[in-house]
Motif scaffolding. Structure first.
Motif: not given
Length: 189
Positions: A138-141, A182-185
């Motif tokens: 959800e953090k990354l659209l 759901g984290l960015p790299f």
């Protein structure tokens, strides 16, 4: 005149015989194959891989290096180089696309004539693409996490091995915090 033809005929036989002997000697010298002087990795940038399945795709060479490239928070590439030539690239990418075919888009270098799990995995003899089942952010659209495994410096092709590699790699990616949370790299410390 007959003596001249007989001499010319013997001369041709001698030339052919000498040429054949020379080629045999030269091919004997080049018979030794280049060898792999490095160890096949058991993981690619923290993601485990089956080194026995990967090994036939790896080229001969002396030195191997594994490097992670993070162009942005949405993608992570793990590049394996042998003697500075790109040999293998394994990738993960957050993308809002609906399926693996959308993810593949224009990045495949070969005809992906094989699929598994209703199109979740698409692969050929030397590259494969997959979609994780439970990685959403959800953090990354609301993106889904996709995977790729591509061979770059080998003539070896094996569709069964590529299916094994992408399936195991994707399953391992699903166990990472990046997937679960759901984290960015981010760069590894």
């Amino acid at each position: 005149m007959n003596t001249l033809r007989a001499y010319a005929g013997r001369r041709s036989i001698v030339i052919v015989s000498v040429t054949a002997a020379l080629l045999g000697t030269l091919s004997g010298c080049s018979d030794h194959k280049e060898k792999r002087q490095y160890a096949i990795p058991y993981s690619l940038c923290g993601i485990p891989v089956d080194s026995d399945t990967l090994a036939p795709f790896m080229p001969p060479g002396r030195k191997i290096s594994v490097r992670q490239d993070l162009p942005d928070g949405f993608a992570a590439r793990c590049e394996v180089r042998v003697d500075s030539r790109l040999a293998v690239q394994a990738s993960q990418e957050w993308l809002s696309g609906p399926n693996t075919a959308y993810f593949v888009g224009g990045q495949a270098n070969s005809k992906l004539g094989h699929q598994a799990e209703d199109g979740r995995f698409l692969y050929s003899g030397w590259e494969a693409f997959g979609e994780t089942r439970s990685c959403k952010s959800e953090k990354l659209l609301g993106n889904h996490l996709f995977t790729a495994f591509q061979m770059h410096s080998s003539n070896h092709q094996d569709t069964d091995a590529m299916k094994q590699l992408i399936t195991a790699y994707t399953n391992a990616v699903e166990k990472t915090d990046t997937c679960k949370q759901g984290l960015p790299f981010k760069s590894q410390p």
